[in-house]
Design a protein around this motif. Structure first.
Motif, PDB file in Angstrom:
ATOM      1  N   LYS A 420       0.700  -1.206   0.042  1.00 50.86           N
ATOM      2  CA  LYS A 420       0.005  -0.344   0.495  1.00 50.86           C
ATOM      3  C   LYS A 420       0.715   1.265  -0.244  1.00 50.86           C
ATOM      4  O   LYS A 420       0.735   2.056  -0.831  1.00 50.86           O
ATOM      5  N   ALA A 421       1.892   1.429   0.864  1.00 45.04           N
ATOM      6  CA  ALA A 421       2.212   2.650   0.934  1.00 45.04           C
ATOM      7  C   ALA A 421       3.782   2.751   0.098  1.00 45.04           C
ATOM      8  O   ALA A 421       3.390   4.079  -1.046  1.00 45.04           O
ATOM      9  N   THR A 422       3.841   1.717  -0.547  1.00 34.63           N
ATOM     10  CA  THR A 422       4.925   1.958  -2.541  1.00 34.63           C
ATOM     11  C   THR A 422       3.844   2.810  -3.739  1.00 34.63           C
ATOM     12  O   THR A 422       4.221   3.287  -4.294  1.00 34.63           O
ATOM     13  N   ILE A 423       2.458   1.911  -3.449  1.00 35.44           N
ATOM     14  CA  ILE A 423       1.380   2.525  -4.897  1.00 35.44           C
ATOM     15  C   ILE A 423       1.125   3.852  -4.015  1.00 35.44           C
ATOM     16  O   ILE A 423       1.039   4.584  -5.015  1.00 35.44           O
ATOM     17  N   ALA A 424       0.891   3.936  -2.488  1.00 32.27           N
ATOM     18  CA  ALA A 424       0.498   5.222  -2.256  1.00 32.27           C
ATOM     19  C   ALA A 424       1.388   6.712  -2.613  1.00 32.27           C
ATOM     20  O   ALA A 424       1.113   7.596  -2.925  1.00 32.27           O
ATOM     21  N   GLU A 425       2.336   5.780  -2.962  1.00 35.25           N
ATOM     22  CA  GLU A 425       4.123   7.501  -2.864  1.00 35.25           C
ATOM     23  C   GLU A 425       3.860   7.355  -4.644  1.00 35.25           C
ATOM     24  O   GLU A 425       4.222   8.042  -4.941  1.00 35.25           O
ATOM     25  N   GLN A 426       3.466   6.377  -4.937  1.00 35.07           N
ATOM     26  CA  GLN A 426       3.804   6.153  -6.785  1.00 35.07           C
ATOM     27  C   GLN A 426       2.325   7.281  -7.610  1.00 35.07           C
ATOM     28  O   GLN A 426       2.899   8.184  -8.037  1.00 35.07           O
TER      29      GLN A 426
END
Length: 573
Positions: A420-426
Protein backbone atom coordinates in the motif's frame (compact mmCIF):
# COMPACT_ATOMS: atom_id res chain seq x y z
CA UNK A 1 28.33 39.74 -22.40
CA UNK A 2 27.51 36.43 -24.05
CA UNK A 3 24.81 35.83 -21.35
CA UNK A 4 22.94 39.06 -22.07
CA UNK A 5 19.33 38.49 -23.22
CA UNK A 6 19.75 34.73 -22.76
CA UNK A 7 17.61 32.32 -20.77
CA UNK A 8 19.93 30.42 -18.46
CA UNK A 9 19.55 27.64 -15.89
CA UNK A 10 21.23 28.38 -12.55
CA UNK A 11 21.98 26.40 -9.42
CA UNK A 12 21.71 28.23 -6.08
CA UNK A 13 24.73 27.37 -3.90
CA UNK A 14 23.81 29.34 -0.78
CA UNK A 15 22.21 32.46 0.63
CA UNK A 16 24.23 34.52 3.07
CA UNK A 17 22.01 35.88 5.82
CA UNK A 18 23.50 39.38 5.42
CA UNK A 19 22.86 39.45 1.66
CA UNK A 20 19.73 40.42 -0.24
CA UNK A 21 20.63 37.95 -2.97
CA UNK A 22 21.49 34.25 -3.11
CA UNK A 23 24.78 33.12 -4.66
CA UNK A 24 24.97 30.45 -7.36
CA UNK A 25 26.36 29.57 -10.76
CA UNK A 26 24.87 29.04 -14.19
CA UNK A 27 24.99 25.56 -15.68
CA UNK A 28 23.23 25.82 -19.03
CA UNK A 29 22.28 28.40 -21.65
CA UNK A 30 18.85 27.62 -23.08
CA UNK A 31 18.97 30.32 -25.78
CA UNK A 32 17.64 33.78 -26.65
CA UNK A 33 14.87 35.50 -24.70
CA UNK A 34 11.71 35.72 -26.84
CA UNK A 35 12.49 32.70 -29.03
CA UNK A 36 9.47 30.38 -28.87
CA UNK A 37 11.47 27.16 -28.57
CA UNK A 38 13.59 28.63 -25.80
CA UNK A 39 10.58 30.00 -23.90
CA UNK A 40 8.92 26.56 -24.17
CA UNK A 41 12.06 24.96 -22.71
CA UNK A 42 11.84 27.47 -19.83
CA UNK A 43 8.24 26.38 -19.17
CA UNK A 44 9.25 22.70 -19.09
CA UNK A 45 12.16 23.47 -16.71
CA UNK A 46 10.00 25.59 -14.41
CA UNK A 47 7.47 22.78 -14.08
CA UNK A 48 10.00 20.03 -13.41
CA UNK A 49 9.25 18.18 -16.66
CA UNK A 50 11.91 15.59 -17.50
CA UNK A 51 13.26 16.57 -20.93
CA UNK A 52 16.40 14.43 -21.12
CA UNK A 53 16.81 11.98 -23.97
CA UNK A 54 15.91 8.38 -23.17
CA UNK A 55 19.07 6.54 -22.08
CA UNK A 56 20.72 3.51 -23.63
CA UNK A 57 19.36 1.20 -20.91
CA UNK A 58 15.82 2.28 -21.86
CA UNK A 59 16.40 1.60 -25.57
CA UNK A 60 17.80 -1.83 -24.73
CA UNK A 61 14.38 -2.77 -23.27
CA UNK A 62 12.59 -2.09 -26.57
CA UNK A 63 11.76 -4.62 -29.28
CA UNK A 64 13.45 -4.24 -32.70
CA UNK A 65 12.13 -1.49 -34.99
CA UNK A 66 10.75 -4.09 -37.43
CA UNK A 67 8.87 -5.99 -34.69
CA UNK A 68 6.04 -8.27 -35.82
CA UNK A 69 3.87 -10.41 -33.49
CA UNK A 70 5.38 -13.90 -33.08
CA UNK A 71 3.86 -17.19 -31.92
CA UNK A 72 5.23 -16.43 -28.44
CA UNK A 73 3.46 -13.03 -28.43
CA UNK A 74 0.15 -14.68 -29.35
CA UNK A 75 0.19 -17.24 -26.52
CA UNK A 76 -2.99 -16.92 -24.39
CA UNK A 77 -4.36 -14.15 -26.62
CA UNK A 78 -7.77 -14.07 -28.25
CA UNK A 79 -7.49 -13.70 -32.03
CA UNK A 80 -9.71 -10.77 -33.04
CA UNK A 81 -8.00 -10.06 -36.38
CA UNK A 82 -11.17 -10.93 -38.32
CA UNK A 83 -13.37 -8.66 -36.17
CA UNK A 84 -14.23 -5.24 -37.63
CA UNK A 85 -12.12 -3.01 -35.36
CA UNK A 86 -11.43 0.68 -36.10
CA UNK A 87 -10.04 3.73 -34.31
CA UNK A 88 -11.34 7.33 -34.18
CA UNK A 89 -8.97 10.08 -33.02
CA UNK A 90 -8.06 13.75 -33.49
CA UNK A 91 -6.67 14.46 -36.98
CA UNK A 92 -3.01 13.55 -37.45
CA UNK A 93 -2.93 11.40 -34.30
CA UNK A 94 0.12 9.09 -34.30
CA UNK A 95 -0.12 7.54 -30.81
CA UNK A 96 -3.40 5.67 -31.23
CA UNK A 97 -3.97 3.86 -27.96
CA UNK A 98 -7.63 2.87 -28.35
CA UNK A 99 -9.80 1.15 -30.97
CA UNK A 100 -13.44 0.01 -30.89
CA UNK A 101 -15.64 -2.74 -32.34
CA UNK A 102 -19.32 -3.70 -32.43
CA UNK A 103 -20.57 -7.08 -33.66
CA UNK A 104 -24.31 -7.95 -33.85
CA UNK A 105 -25.13 -11.26 -32.09
CA UNK A 106 -27.76 -13.85 -33.20
CA UNK A 107 -29.86 -13.09 -30.08
CA UNK A 108 -30.27 -9.42 -31.13
CA UNK A 109 -27.67 -8.11 -28.71
CA UNK A 110 -24.28 -6.59 -29.55
CA UNK A 111 -20.73 -7.56 -28.67
CA UNK A 112 -19.04 -4.20 -28.03
CA UNK A 113 -15.27 -3.99 -27.62
CA UNK A 114 -12.79 -1.36 -26.45
CA UNK A 115 -9.27 -2.41 -27.43
CA UNK A 116 -6.36 -0.64 -25.72
CA UNK A 117 -2.70 -0.81 -26.75
CA UNK A 118 -1.01 -3.54 -24.71
CA UNK A 119 1.85 -1.35 -23.49
CA UNK A 120 2.70 -3.62 -20.53
CA UNK A 121 3.58 -6.42 -22.97
CA UNK A 122 6.66 -4.33 -23.79
CA UNK A 123 7.12 -2.37 -20.53
CA UNK A 124 7.96 -4.89 -17.81
CA UNK A 125 7.88 -4.02 -14.08
CA UNK A 126 11.18 -2.62 -12.76
CA UNK A 127 12.84 -2.58 -16.21
CA UNK A 128 14.77 0.57 -17.20
CA UNK A 129 11.92 1.76 -19.44
CA UNK A 130 9.40 1.17 -16.62
CA UNK A 131 11.49 3.12 -14.10
CA UNK A 132 11.82 6.01 -16.55
CA UNK A 133 8.05 6.04 -17.19
CA UNK A 134 7.29 5.84 -13.44
CA UNK A 135 9.41 8.97 -12.96
CA UNK A 136 7.93 10.93 -15.89
CA UNK A 137 4.36 9.71 -15.10
CA UNK A 138 2.70 11.47 -18.04
CA UNK A 139 3.23 12.83 -21.53
CA UNK A 140 3.33 16.64 -21.29
CA UNK A 141 1.59 18.71 -23.97
CA UNK A 142 2.57 22.29 -24.70
CA UNK A 143 0.70 24.15 -27.42
CA UNK A 144 3.16 23.17 -30.15
CA UNK A 145 5.12 20.21 -28.80
CA UNK A 146 4.88 17.25 -26.50
CA UNK A 147 7.36 15.52 -24.21
CA UNK A 148 6.70 11.79 -24.22
CA UNK A 149 6.49 9.43 -21.25
CA UNK A 150 7.69 6.49 -23.40
CA UNK A 151 10.09 6.29 -26.38
CA UNK A 152 8.65 7.06 -29.81
CA UNK A 153 9.21 3.52 -31.13
CA UNK A 154 6.50 2.35 -28.70
CA UNK A 155 4.17 5.37 -28.70
CA UNK A 156 3.86 6.05 -32.42
CA UNK A 157 4.71 2.66 -33.87
CA UNK A 158 4.68 -0.71 -32.09
CA UNK A 159 1.95 0.15 -29.55
CA UNK A 160 0.00 2.50 -31.82
CA UNK A 161 -3.15 0.78 -33.15
CA UNK A 162 -2.67 1.94 -36.73
CA UNK A 163 -4.92 0.87 -39.56
CA UNK A 164 -4.25 -2.36 -41.49
CA UNK A 165 -1.49 -3.65 -39.16
CA UNK A 166 -1.56 -6.36 -36.48
CA UNK A 167 -1.28 -5.01 -32.96
CA UNK A 168 -1.50 -6.43 -29.42
CA UNK A 169 -4.26 -5.14 -27.17
CA UNK A 170 -5.80 -5.44 -23.73
CA UNK A 171 -9.50 -5.60 -24.50
CA UNK A 172 -12.70 -4.98 -22.57
CA UNK A 173 -15.70 -6.65 -24.23
CA UNK A 174 -19.35 -6.38 -23.23
CA UNK A 175 -22.51 -8.05 -24.39
CA UNK A 176 -25.14 -5.30 -24.57
CA UNK A 177 -28.84 -5.25 -25.35
CA UNK A 178 -30.07 -2.76 -28.01
CA UNK A 179 -31.06 -0.55 -25.03
CA UNK A 180 -27.37 -0.52 -23.97
CA UNK A 181 -27.95 -2.65 -20.87
CA UNK A 182 -24.82 -4.66 -20.05
CA UNK A 183 -25.47 -8.41 -19.96
CA UNK A 184 -21.85 -9.49 -19.33
CA UNK A 185 -18.29 -8.09 -19.22
CA UNK A 186 -15.17 -9.92 -20.38
CA UNK A 187 -11.49 -8.84 -20.24
CA UNK A 188 -8.75 -10.46 -22.32
CA UNK A 189 -5.43 -9.89 -24.02
CA UNK A 190 -5.94 -10.01 -27.78
CA UNK A 191 -4.49 -9.36 -31.22
CA UNK A 192 -6.37 -7.08 -33.63
CA UNK A 193 -5.95 -5.77 -37.16
CA UNK A 194 -7.68 -2.39 -37.33
CA UNK A 195 -9.72 -1.94 -40.52
CA UNK A 196 -9.32 1.86 -40.47
CA UNK A 197 -7.75 4.66 -38.41
CA UNK A 198 -10.09 7.65 -38.83
CA UNK A 199 -10.35 11.20 -37.56
CA UNK A 200 -13.55 12.29 -35.74
CA UNK A 201 -14.63 14.22 -38.86
CA UNK A 202 -14.02 11.24 -41.18
CA UNK A 203 -15.99 8.90 -38.91
CA UNK A 204 -18.81 11.47 -38.69
CA UNK A 205 -18.92 11.84 -42.50
CA UNK A 206 -19.30 8.04 -42.84
CA UNK A 207 -22.17 7.95 -40.34
CA UNK A 208 -23.92 10.87 -42.09
CA UNK A 209 -23.62 9.38 -45.60
CA UNK A 210 -26.84 7.40 -46.25
CA UNK A 211 -25.21 5.60 -49.23
CA UNK A 212 -22.43 4.18 -47.04
CA UNK A 213 -23.55 0.75 -45.80
CA UNK A 214 -20.04 -0.67 -45.31
CA UNK A 215 -19.13 -2.87 -42.34
CA UNK A 216 -17.09 -0.12 -40.64
CA UNK A 217 -19.88 2.45 -41.00
CA UNK A 218 -22.56 0.03 -39.75
CA UNK A 219 -20.31 -0.68 -36.74
CA UNK A 220 -20.01 3.09 -36.05
CA UNK A 221 -23.77 3.65 -36.39
CA UNK A 222 -24.56 0.82 -33.96
CA UNK A 223 -22.01 2.20 -31.50
CA UNK A 224 -23.49 5.69 -31.83
CA UNK A 225 -26.96 4.36 -31.04
CA UNK A 226 -25.69 2.46 -27.96
CA UNK A 227 -23.43 5.24 -26.62
CA UNK A 228 -26.22 7.84 -26.96
CA UNK A 229 -28.28 5.70 -24.55
CA UNK A 230 -25.29 5.21 -22.21
CA UNK A 231 -24.65 8.96 -22.19
CA UNK A 232 -28.32 9.70 -21.55
CA UNK A 233 -28.28 7.41 -18.50
CA UNK A 234 -25.08 9.02 -17.21
CA UNK A 235 -26.43 12.56 -17.56
CA UNK A 236 -29.68 11.45 -15.89
CA UNK A 237 -27.59 10.15 -12.97
CA UNK A 238 -26.07 13.62 -12.57
CA UNK A 239 -22.87 13.65 -14.63
CA UNK A 240 -21.70 17.23 -15.13
CA UNK A 241 -21.58 18.82 -18.55
CA UNK A 242 -19.24 21.66 -17.74
CA UNK A 243 -18.54 22.21 -21.42
CA UNK A 244 -20.91 24.23 -23.54
CA UNK A 245 -21.61 23.87 -27.24
CA UNK A 246 -19.33 26.61 -28.56
CA UNK A 247 -16.56 26.58 -26.02
CA UNK A 248 -15.13 23.47 -24.53
CA UNK A 249 -12.93 23.70 -21.47
CA UNK A 250 -9.83 21.77 -22.31
CA UNK A 251 -10.45 19.79 -19.18
CA UNK A 252 -8.14 17.16 -17.90
CA UNK A 253 -10.10 14.52 -19.79
CA UNK A 254 -12.96 13.48 -17.54
CA UNK A 255 -11.82 15.28 -14.43
CA UNK A 256 -13.27 18.74 -14.84
CA UNK A 257 -9.91 20.32 -13.97
CA UNK A 258 -10.03 23.63 -15.80
CA UNK A 259 -6.97 24.29 -17.91
CA UNK A 260 -7.93 26.48 -20.78
CA UNK A 261 -10.97 27.68 -22.64
CA UNK A 262 -10.32 26.67 -26.22
CA UNK A 263 -12.18 26.08 -29.47
CA UNK A 264 -13.29 22.49 -29.66
CA UNK A 265 -15.79 21.20 -32.16
CA UNK A 266 -17.86 18.51 -30.51
CA UNK A 267 -19.11 15.95 -32.99
CA UNK A 268 -21.25 12.92 -32.21
CA UNK A 269 -18.18 10.76 -32.83
CA UNK A 270 -16.22 12.57 -30.07
CA UNK A 271 -18.96 11.65 -27.64
CA UNK A 272 -19.18 8.10 -28.98
CA UNK A 273 -15.51 7.43 -28.22
CA UNK A 274 -15.62 9.30 -24.91
CA UNK A 275 -18.56 7.23 -23.64
CA UNK A 276 -16.88 3.93 -24.54
CA UNK A 277 -13.65 4.98 -22.81
CA UNK A 278 -15.54 6.07 -19.69
CA UNK A 279 -17.41 2.75 -19.64
CA UNK A 280 -14.18 0.73 -20.06
CA UNK A 281 -12.50 2.72 -17.27
CA UNK A 282 -15.51 2.16 -15.01
CA UNK A 283 -15.68 -1.60 -15.75
CA UNK A 284 -11.95 -2.06 -15.09
CA UNK A 285 -12.20 -0.06 -11.83
CA UNK A 286 -14.92 -2.41 -10.56
CA UNK A 287 -12.93 -5.52 -11.55
CA UNK A 288 -9.61 -4.51 -9.94
CA UNK A 289 -11.33 -3.22 -6.79
CA UNK A 290 -13.26 -6.46 -6.32
CA UNK A 291 -10.08 -8.52 -6.79
CA UNK A 292 -7.58 -6.30 -4.94
CA UNK A 293 -9.55 -4.16 -2.46
CA UNK A 294 -6.31 -3.05 -0.73
CA UNK A 295 -4.04 -2.51 -3.75
CA UNK A 296 -6.30 -0.94 -6.39
CA UNK A 297 -5.29 2.24 -8.24
CA UNK A 298 -8.46 4.27 -8.79
CA UNK A 299 -9.31 7.89 -9.54
CA UNK A 300 -11.60 9.88 -7.30
CA UNK A 301 -13.13 13.31 -7.71
CA UNK A 302 -14.30 14.90 -4.43
CA UNK A 303 -17.45 17.06 -4.35
CA UNK A 304 -16.91 20.78 -5.10
CA UNK A 305 -16.00 23.55 -2.65
CA UNK A 306 -19.32 24.43 -1.06
CA UNK A 307 -18.28 27.93 0.06
CA UNK A 308 -17.48 28.93 -3.52
CA UNK A 309 -20.72 27.47 -4.85
CA UNK A 310 -22.59 29.46 -2.19
CA UNK A 311 -20.95 32.67 -3.49
CA UNK A 312 -21.92 31.73 -7.07
CA UNK A 313 -25.49 31.02 -5.93
CA UNK A 314 -25.71 34.53 -4.40
CA UNK A 315 -24.33 36.17 -7.55
CA UNK A 316 -26.82 34.33 -9.75
CA UNK A 317 -29.69 35.28 -7.41
CA UNK A 318 -28.64 38.94 -7.84
CA UNK A 319 -28.96 38.36 -11.58
CA UNK A 320 -32.50 37.00 -11.34
CA UNK A 321 -31.66 33.28 -11.23
CA UNK A 322 -33.06 32.08 -7.92
CA UNK A 323 -33.11 28.31 -8.42
CA UNK A 324 -29.39 27.48 -8.61
CA UNK A 325 -29.11 24.33 -6.48
CA UNK A 326 -26.06 22.15 -5.89
CA UNK A 327 -27.04 19.64 -3.19
CA UNK A 328 -25.96 16.78 -5.48
CA UNK A 329 -24.23 16.48 -8.84
CA UNK A 330 -27.67 15.88 -10.41
CA UNK A 331 -29.02 19.13 -8.90
CA UNK A 332 -25.95 21.08 -10.04
CA UNK A 333 -26.17 19.58 -13.54
CA UNK A 334 -29.85 20.60 -13.83
CA UNK A 335 -29.09 24.09 -12.48
CA UNK A 336 -26.43 24.60 -15.16
CA UNK A 337 -28.96 23.69 -17.86
CA UNK A 338 -31.33 26.34 -16.51
CA UNK A 339 -28.74 29.13 -16.16
CA UNK A 340 -29.52 30.99 -19.37
CA UNK A 341 -30.37 34.56 -20.35
CA UNK A 342 -32.07 35.13 -23.69
CA UNK A 343 -30.43 38.54 -24.10
CA UNK A 344 -26.90 37.26 -23.34
CA UNK A 345 -25.94 34.02 -25.18
CA UNK A 346 -22.49 33.99 -23.50
CA UNK A 347 -24.06 33.93 -20.02
CA UNK A 348 -24.45 30.14 -19.78
CA UNK A 349 -20.85 29.59 -20.88
CA UNK A 350 -19.71 31.99 -18.14
CA UNK A 351 -21.74 30.23 -15.46
CA UNK A 352 -20.15 26.92 -16.48
CA UNK A 353 -16.67 28.48 -16.39
CA UNK A 354 -17.37 29.86 -12.92
CA UNK A 355 -18.75 26.49 -11.74
CA UNK A 356 -15.56 24.85 -13.02
CA UNK A 357 -13.63 27.16 -10.68
CA UNK A 358 -15.50 25.62 -7.73
CA UNK A 359 -14.39 22.09 -8.61
CA UNK A 360 -11.77 20.11 -6.76
CA UNK A 361 -9.11 18.23 -8.69
CA UNK A 362 -9.54 14.54 -9.40
CA UNK A 363 -6.70 12.42 -7.98
CA UNK A 364 -5.28 8.91 -8.24
CA UNK A 365 -5.17 6.95 -4.99
CA UNK A 366 -4.47 3.54 -3.48
CA UNK A 367 -7.76 1.92 -2.39
CA UNK A 368 -6.23 0.52 0.81
CA UNK A 369 -5.36 4.06 2.00
CA UNK A 370 -8.76 5.73 1.57
CA UNK A 371 -12.21 5.08 3.07
CA UNK A 372 -14.57 3.43 0.49
CA UNK A 373 -17.09 6.25 1.08
CA UNK A 374 -14.58 8.62 -0.60
CA UNK A 375 -13.94 6.52 -3.74
CA UNK A 376 -16.61 8.25 -5.88
CA UNK A 377 -16.13 10.43 -8.95
CA UNK A 378 -18.36 13.49 -8.59
CA UNK A 379 -17.97 14.94 -12.11
CA UNK A 380 -18.85 11.65 -13.82
CA UNK A 381 -21.49 10.58 -11.29
CA UNK A 382 -19.69 7.24 -10.90
CA UNK A 383 -19.02 5.30 -7.72
CA UNK A 384 -15.83 3.69 -9.08
CA UNK A 385 -13.51 5.04 -11.75
CA UNK A 386 -9.94 4.58 -12.94
CA UNK A 387 -7.75 5.23 -15.99
CA UNK A 388 -7.15 2.23 -18.26
CA UNK A 389 -7.50 3.67 -21.77
CA UNK A 390 -4.25 5.65 -22.32
CA UNK A 391 -1.23 3.60 -21.20
CA UNK A 392 0.91 5.21 -23.95
CA UNK A 393 0.75 8.59 -22.22
CA UNK A 394 -0.20 7.97 -18.56
CA UNK A 395 1.67 5.80 -16.06
CA UNK A 396 -1.46 5.29 -13.91
CA UNK A 397 -2.93 3.29 -16.82
CA UNK A 398 0.22 1.12 -16.93
CA UNK A 399 -0.32 0.22 -13.25
CA UNK A 400 -4.01 -0.45 -13.91
CA UNK A 401 -3.14 -2.79 -16.83
CA UNK A 402 -0.90 -4.78 -14.47
CA UNK A 403 -3.62 -4.95 -11.82
CA UNK A 404 -6.19 -6.11 -14.39
CA UNK A 405 -3.84 -8.76 -15.83
CA UNK A 406 -3.38 -10.15 -12.30
CA UNK A 407 -7.12 -9.88 -11.59
CA UNK A 408 -8.00 -12.11 -14.57
CA UNK A 409 -5.17 -14.51 -13.74
CA UNK A 410 -2.89 -14.07 -16.75
CA UNK A 411 0.14 -12.71 -14.88
CA UNK A 412 1.22 -12.41 -11.24
CA UNK A 413 0.81 -9.12 -9.36
CA UNK A 414 4.19 -7.32 -9.54
CA UNK A 415 5.99 -6.44 -6.33
CA UNK A 416 5.42 -2.68 -6.87
CA UNK A 417 1.66 -3.37 -6.52
CA UNK A 418 1.84 -5.49 -3.36
CA UNK A 419 2.53 -2.69 -0.90
CA UNK A 420 0.00 0.00 0.00
CA UNK A 421 2.80 2.43 0.92
CA UNK A 422 4.60 1.94 -2.42
CA UNK A 423 1.37 2.33 -4.42
CA UNK A 424 0.35 5.43 -2.44
CA UNK A 425 3.77 6.99 -3.01
CA UNK A 426 3.60 6.32 -6.77
CA UNK A 427 0.04 7.72 -6.93
CA UNK A 428 1.18 10.90 -5.20
CA UNK A 429 4.08 11.26 -7.65
CA UNK A 430 1.65 10.80 -10.56
CA UNK A 431 -0.73 13.43 -9.08
CA UNK A 432 2.09 15.98 -8.72
CA UNK A 433 3.46 15.34 -12.22
CA UNK A 434 -0.05 15.45 -13.64
CA UNK A 435 -0.73 18.86 -12.03
CA UNK A 436 2.63 20.16 -13.24
CA UNK A 437 1.83 18.97 -16.77
CA UNK A 438 -1.47 20.87 -16.64
CA UNK A 439 0.18 24.04 -15.38
CA UNK A 440 2.87 23.74 -18.08
CA UNK A 441 0.11 23.49 -20.73
CA UNK A 442 -1.52 26.58 -19.28
CA UNK A 443 1.79 28.47 -19.19
CA UNK A 444 2.34 27.52 -22.84
CA UNK A 445 -1.09 28.93 -23.79
CA UNK A 446 -0.22 32.12 -21.85
CA UNK A 447 3.11 32.39 -23.71
CA UNK A 448 1.34 32.15 -27.08
CA UNK A 449 -1.22 34.73 -25.95
CA UNK A 450 1.64 37.11 -25.02
CA UNK A 451 3.35 36.53 -28.38
CA UNK A 452 0.08 37.20 -30.22
CA UNK A 453 -0.45 40.60 -28.53
CA UNK A 454 3.23 41.42 -28.75
CA UNK A 455 2.91 41.11 -32.52
CA UNK A 456 -0.53 42.76 -32.81
CA UNK A 457 0.07 45.68 -30.46
CA UNK A 458 -2.45 47.00 -27.93
CA UNK A 459 -6.06 45.93 -28.63
CA UNK A 460 -9.41 47.03 -27.20
CA UNK A 461 -12.13 44.42 -26.70
CA UNK A 462 -15.36 43.70 -24.87
CA UNK A 463 -14.99 41.69 -21.63
CA UNK A 464 -17.30 40.29 -18.97
CA UNK A 465 -16.58 40.58 -15.24
CA UNK A 466 -16.46 37.10 -13.64
CA UNK A 467 -15.01 37.72 -10.16
CA UNK A 468 -14.07 40.58 -7.86
CA UNK A 469 -11.10 40.36 -5.52
CA UNK A 470 -9.03 42.81 -3.51
CA UNK A 471 -6.32 42.49 -6.15
CA UNK A 472 -8.75 43.55 -8.90
CA UNK A 473 -11.43 42.02 -11.06
CA UNK A 474 -11.22 38.89 -13.12
CA UNK A 475 -12.59 39.21 -16.65
CA UNK A 476 -13.26 36.94 -19.60
CA UNK A 477 -12.62 38.34 -23.10
CA UNK A 478 -14.79 36.24 -25.47
CA UNK A 479 -13.28 37.70 -28.66
CA UNK A 480 -9.84 36.29 -27.78
CA UNK A 481 -10.91 33.34 -25.61
CA UNK A 482 -8.69 34.58 -22.75
CA UNK A 483 -9.04 35.61 -19.13
CA UNK A 484 -7.17 38.20 -17.15
CA UNK A 485 -7.11 40.24 -13.94
CA UNK A 486 -7.75 43.98 -14.20
CA UNK A 487 -5.91 45.96 -11.55
CA UNK A 488 -8.20 48.53 -9.84
CA UNK A 489 -6.05 51.09 -7.89
CA UNK A 490 -7.34 51.94 -4.40
CA UNK A 491 -7.13 55.70 -4.93
CA UNK A 492 -9.66 55.43 -7.78
CA UNK A 493 -11.86 52.50 -6.79
CA UNK A 494 -13.63 51.13 -3.72
CA UNK A 495 -13.28 47.34 -4.11
CA UNK A 496 -15.85 45.44 -2.01
CA UNK A 497 -14.95 41.79 -2.29
CA UNK A 498 -17.64 40.55 0.12
CA UNK A 499 -20.39 42.28 -1.92
CA UNK A 500 -18.68 41.49 -5.24
CA UNK A 501 -18.93 45.11 -6.46
CA UNK A 502 -16.48 47.91 -7.28
CA UNK A 503 -17.53 51.57 -6.96
CA UNK A 504 -15.70 54.48 -8.56
CA UNK A 505 -14.39 57.14 -6.13
CA UNK A 506 -14.12 59.70 -8.91
CA UNK A 507 -17.23 59.27 -11.04
CA UNK A 508 -20.71 59.15 -9.59
CA UNK A 509 -22.96 56.24 -10.68
CA UNK A 510 -20.06 54.11 -11.96
CA UNK A 511 -20.19 50.68 -10.35
CA UNK A 512 -18.94 47.35 -11.62
CA UNK A 513 -20.62 44.04 -10.85
CA UNK A 514 -20.32 40.39 -11.86
CA UNK A 515 -21.57 39.58 -15.40
CA UNK A 516 -21.25 43.24 -16.41
CA UNK A 517 -19.92 43.93 -19.91
CA UNK A 518 -17.02 46.39 -20.08
CA UNK A 519 -14.37 47.56 -22.55
CA UNK A 520 -10.78 46.61 -21.75
CA UNK A 521 -7.38 47.27 -23.26
CA UNK A 522 -5.09 44.26 -23.77
CA UNK A 523 -1.35 44.68 -24.18
CA UNK A 524 1.81 42.62 -23.90
CA UNK A 525 4.35 43.47 -21.22
CA UNK A 526 7.87 42.11 -21.27
CA UNK A 527 9.23 43.99 -18.25
CA UNK A 528 11.77 41.77 -16.46
CA UNK A 529 11.43 39.27 -19.35
CA UNK A 530 8.19 37.99 -17.80
CA UNK A 531 6.11 37.52 -21.01
CA UNK A 532 2.91 38.83 -19.44
CA UNK A 533 -0.34 39.99 -21.01
CA UNK A 534 -2.01 42.90 -19.15
CA UNK A 535 -5.68 43.82 -19.20
CA UNK A 536 -6.74 47.39 -18.28
CA UNK A 537 -10.21 48.82 -17.66
CA UNK A 538 -11.41 51.35 -20.22
CA UNK A 539 -15.14 51.99 -19.64
CA UNK A 540 -18.55 50.50 -18.99
CA UNK A 541 -20.60 49.25 -21.95
CA UNK A 542 -24.29 49.92 -22.46
CA UNK A 543 -26.53 47.05 -23.63
CA UNK A 544 -26.82 48.56 -27.12
CA UNK A 545 -23.00 48.58 -27.50
CA UNK A 546 -22.55 44.87 -26.87
CA UNK A 547 -21.04 42.84 -29.69
CA UNK A 548 -23.05 40.23 -31.58
CA UNK A 549 -22.37 36.82 -30.02
CA UNK A 550 -22.05 34.82 -33.26
CA UNK A 551 -19.74 37.45 -34.79
CA UNK A 552 -17.52 37.29 -31.70
CA UNK A 553 -17.47 33.49 -31.97
CA UNK A 554 -16.31 33.65 -35.59
CA UNK A 555 -13.58 36.15 -34.71
CA UNK A 556 -12.46 33.98 -31.81
CA UNK A 557 -12.10 30.92 -34.05
CA UNK A 558 -9.86 32.93 -36.36
CA UNK A 559 -7.87 34.34 -33.43
CA UNK A 560 -7.32 30.85 -31.97
CA UNK A 561 -5.83 29.71 -35.30
CA UNK A 562 -3.52 32.72 -35.32
CA UNK A 563 -2.63 32.46 -31.64
CA UNK A 564 -1.97 28.70 -31.74
CA UNK A 565 -0.96 28.06 -35.37
CA UNK A 566 0.46 24.58 -34.80
CA UNK A 567 -1.54 23.42 -31.82
CA UNK A 568 -1.35 19.68 -31.16
CA UNK A 569 -4.85 18.22 -30.92
CA UNK A 570 -5.15 15.63 -28.23
CA UNK A 571 -7.75 13.21 -27.05
CA UNK A 572 -9.90 13.98 -24.07
CA UNK A 573 -10.25 10.44 -22.73
Amino acid sequence: ANLESKRIVVVIDGWDRFSHYPSGHWIKILGDVGDRNVESMVILHEHGVITREFGEAVYRCLPPADWQPSEEDLKDREDLRDVCVCSVDPPGCKDIDDAVSCVPLPNGNFKVGVHIADVTHFVHPDSAVDKEASERCTTVYLVEKRTDMLPGLLTTDICSLRGKVERLTFSCIWEMTPKAEIVSTHFCKAIIKSKAAMSYAEAQARIDDPKDQSEITTCLRNLLSLTSKIRGNRIAAGALELASQEVRFELDSETQDPTDVAEYQQRETNKLIEELMLLANQSVATKILNTFPMFGVLRRHPPPKEEQLKVLQKLLAKNGLHDFRYGSNKELSDSLQRSVKAEDPFFNTLVRIMTTRCMNQAVYFCTGEVQPALYGHYGLAMERYTHFTSPIRRYADVLVHRLLAAAIGISPLPEQLQSKATIAEQCERINVKHRMAQWASRASADLHTFMFFNKKGTQSAEAVVTRIRRSGMQVNVPRYGIEGVVNMPEEDWDVREDEQIIISKKEANVRLEIFQHIMVQIESDNADFRNRTHVKFERLLSNSERENHSEVENVRKQVQKEMFPDMIEREAN
